[in-house]
Design a protein around this motif. Structure first.
Motif, short mmCIF file in Angstrom:
data_model
loop_
_atom_site.label_atom_id
_atom_site.label_comp_id
_atom_site.label_asym_id
_atom_site.label_seq_id
_atom_site.Cartn_x
_atom_site.Cartn_y
_atom_site.Cartn_z
N THR A 161 0.85 -1.20 0.00
CA THR A 161 0.00 0.00 0.00
C THR A 161 0.88 1.24 0.00
O THR A 161 2.10 1.18 0.18
N LYS A 162 0.22 2.37 -0.21
CA LYS A 162 0.94 3.64 -0.24
C LYS A 162 1.57 3.93 1.12
O LYS A 162 2.71 4.41 1.21
N GLU A 163 0.82 3.65 2.20
CA GLU A 163 1.34 3.90 3.54
C GLU A 163 2.57 3.04 3.82
O GLU A 163 3.55 3.49 4.43
N GLY A 171 19.20 4.80 4.56
CA GLY A 171 19.15 3.36 4.43
C GLY A 171 18.77 2.91 3.01
O GLY A 171 18.27 3.70 2.20
N PHE A 172 19.00 1.64 2.73
CA PHE A 172 18.70 1.08 1.40
C PHE A 172 17.90 -0.20 1.61
O PHE A 172 18.29 -1.06 2.41
N VAL A 173 16.74 -0.33 0.89
CA VAL A 173 15.85 -1.48 1.04
C VAL A 173 15.53 -2.04 -0.34
O VAL A 173 15.19 -1.29 -1.27
N THR A 174 15.62 -3.37 -0.44
CA THR A 174 15.20 -4.07 -1.66
C THR A 174 14.38 -5.29 -1.26
O THR A 174 14.81 -6.07 -0.39
N LEU A 215 8.81 2.57 4.08
CA LEU A 215 10.09 2.19 3.48
C LEU A 215 10.85 3.41 2.98
O LEU A 215 12.08 3.49 3.08
N LYS A 216 10.11 4.39 2.44
CA LYS A 216 10.74 5.60 1.94
C LYS A 216 11.38 6.41 3.07
O LYS A 216 12.44 7.01 2.92
N ASP A 217 10.69 6.44 4.25
CA ASP A 217 11.26 7.16 5.39
C ASP A 217 12.61 6.59 5.77
O ASP A 217 13.55 7.33 6.12
N TYR A 218 12.73 5.28 5.73
CA TYR A 218 14.01 4.66 6.06
C TYR A 218 15.07 5.05 5.03
O TYR A 218 16.23 5.30 5.37
N THR A 219 14.65 5.11 3.76
CA THR A 219 15.58 5.49 2.69
C THR A 219 16.04 6.93 2.88
O THR A 219 17.22 7.25 2.68
N ILE A 275 10.40 -6.31 -6.37
CA ILE A 275 9.07 -5.72 -6.30
C ILE A 275 9.10 -4.35 -5.61
O ILE A 275 8.14 -3.59 -5.69
N TYR A 276 10.21 -4.05 -4.86
CA TYR A 276 10.38 -2.71 -4.28
C TYR A 276 11.86 -2.48 -4.08
O TYR A 276 12.58 -3.38 -3.63
N GLN A 277 12.31 -1.25 -4.38
CA GLN A 277 13.72 -0.90 -4.17
C GLN A 277 13.82 0.60 -3.92
O GLN A 277 13.14 1.40 -4.56
#
Length: 473
Positions: free
Chosen positions: A60-62, A75-78, A67-71, A86-88
């Protein structure tokens, strides 16, 4: 060499500032890296737990915002479905992002935790999640190079901060030292003046409204009390010196007077005694009785003169001689005849009321002298055609002798003073005696453990002496 309080205060404050700021920098350099790494690992572990609760098939958008806040924080998330991303995190170019991901899926675990690599350059987490018959792989990392740069930057900032604090702290500390020490220096000057007993005007001294001000108020109160007490002590000291000087002069006059008076009395008594002895050689039986009576009185006067001479050198009437239980009634009865003619010379009436069988432990000569002084005192103050009454009676266990004479009363304030040596109440007394009669009575009565006093009546004065009664033998 004494160190000034101002210098001590200034050095103490600067040392405290230096140690405080230096300790902060040292602490930060020693523990900040570990603290930041630990904090980032906890953040990464918490995010992985959050991702496990997400619907990874359709974020979802939330959830993407989490995940964007962490970025945004570096930070880096995949998140991958197999090798399909499916998300990076949107960092760098796509090529650089793909080069950052670890595609060795065998290293991913279900209960993954963040780890720091051996070189301590990056924190990584490689986790595995099963959802809806699918297996998802989560890769997260945080580069430590940026962290190191942040630590170095903060260290430099704190060093600059320490320099600024010291630069501002030195003049501020000097100002505070001046402000703190100045009232204390004033207190020191006050204490010095108090030590030297110098006059102090407290209005010239302005103290702050704090503990030092309270101390100055207490010093002021103490100074005023001490000054008041010293002034009072000086007054008492002056008064004592004056009175002591007067007492010494009075005592010298008393001794000289008694010595001179008694010396002059001895000569005529010796002449009278010699001439009476010559008169007694005629063997006139009619004169023999008078001769014996006169010689008895001369002997009593000689004894009194001897006592007065002793007192002139030793400061008080010296009483000596043996005591025995004897009849006070018989002693007083034997005295009454020789005083009748004395009062007749003033056309006054003298009456003796004597109770029989009253005994006390006494020195007969001294008691007779005391009674004699009472009666002579009554004779000197009784008016013509007045009345005198000499009484002896027993009251409980006391033998009470009283001598009353009609006439003027004694002033109430003088009733206690008449027993002092050389004290006289009026001009008539001054002309007739030197004020020793009642003084001698007081000493005799005191020597017999008795009491003596005087009291006024509406028509005269009564003098009393009381003794303890005893059995006949």
């Amino acid at each position: 060499m004494k160190t000034k309080l101002r210098t001590t205060y200034l050095v103490t404050v600067l040392f405290f500032l230096f140690v405080t700021v230096g300790s902060m920098i040292l602490f930060y350099n020693m523990f900040s890296e570990e603290f930041i790494i630990s904090n980032n690992k906890d953040t990464m572990d918490n995010l992985f737990e959050t991702i496990q609760e997400m619907n990874l098939a359709q974020l979802t958008k939330e959830e993407k915002n989490v995940l964007k806040d962490y970025t945004d924080k570096g930070g880096f998330v995949t998140i991958m479905d197999g090798e399909k991303i499916i998300y990076q995190s949107k960092l760098y170019s796509k090529r650089r992002r793909e080069g950052r991901v670890d595609y060795d899926l065998d290293e991913y675990t279900y209960n993954a935790q963040a780890q720091v690599n051996v070189e301590r350059t990056v924190i990584k987490l490689k986790g595995k999640i099963d959802q809806n018959v699918k297996t998802y792989y989560v890769y997260m990392d945080t580069r430590l190079k940026s962290l190191e740069n942040s630590i170095n930057l903060i260290s430099k900032f704190m060093l600059v901060e320490m320099i600024i604090i010291l630069m501002l702290g030195i003049p501020f500390s000097f100002y505070m030292a001046q402000r703190t020490v100045k009232p204390i220096e004033k207190l020191g000057k006050l204490a010095k003046k108090m030590e030297n007993n110098e006059p102090i005007n407290f209005e010239e001294y302005d103290f702050p409204n704090n503990e030092i001000g309270n101390l100055s108020d207490q010093m002021k109160s103490m100074y005023l009390k001490i000054s008041s007490n010293l002034n009072e002590l000086n007054n008492y000291n002056y008064l004592l010196k004056t009175q002591n000087k007067e007492l010494i002069e009075f005592d010298e006059r008393r001794k000289k007077f008694i010595g001179a008076a008694t010396h002059e009395l001895k000569t005529p008594l010796a002449i009278i005694s010699t001439q009476l002895e010559m008169m007694n050689m005629d063997n006139d039986e009619a004169m023999s009785e008078y001769y014996e009576s006169i010689m008895e009185e001369i002997q009593k006067m000689s004894n009194l003169i001897r006592e007065m001479l002793n007192s002139s050198f030793e400061g008080d009437i010296i009483l000596s001689g043996p005591m025995k239980v004897d009849s006070l009634s018989e002693l007083l009865d034997g005295m009454k005849d020789k005083y009748m003619g004395l009062f007749w010379s003033k056309k006054a009436n003298c009456r003796f009321d004597i109770e029989d069988n009253i005994y006390i432990n006494m020195n007969n000569e001294q008691i007779e002298q005391a009674i004699n002084n009472y009666i002579i005192n009554a004779y000197e103050h009784i008016p013509e055609k007045g009345t005198a009454v000499v009484t002896l009676k027993s009251v409980d266990d006391k033998a009470v002798i009283s001598v009353f004479n009609s006439g003027h009363n004694i002033k109430e304030e003088e009733l206690s003073k008449i027993w002092e040596g050389f004290y006289q109440t009026d001009e008539r007394a001054k002309e007739s005696n030197v004020g020793l009669g009642l003084y001698i009575v007081r000493n005799i009565v005191k020597n017999h453990n008795g009491v003596c006093y005087a009291k006024n009546h509406h028509n005269g004065v009564e003098f009393v002496m009381e003794f303890n009664r005893t059995d006949k033998y």
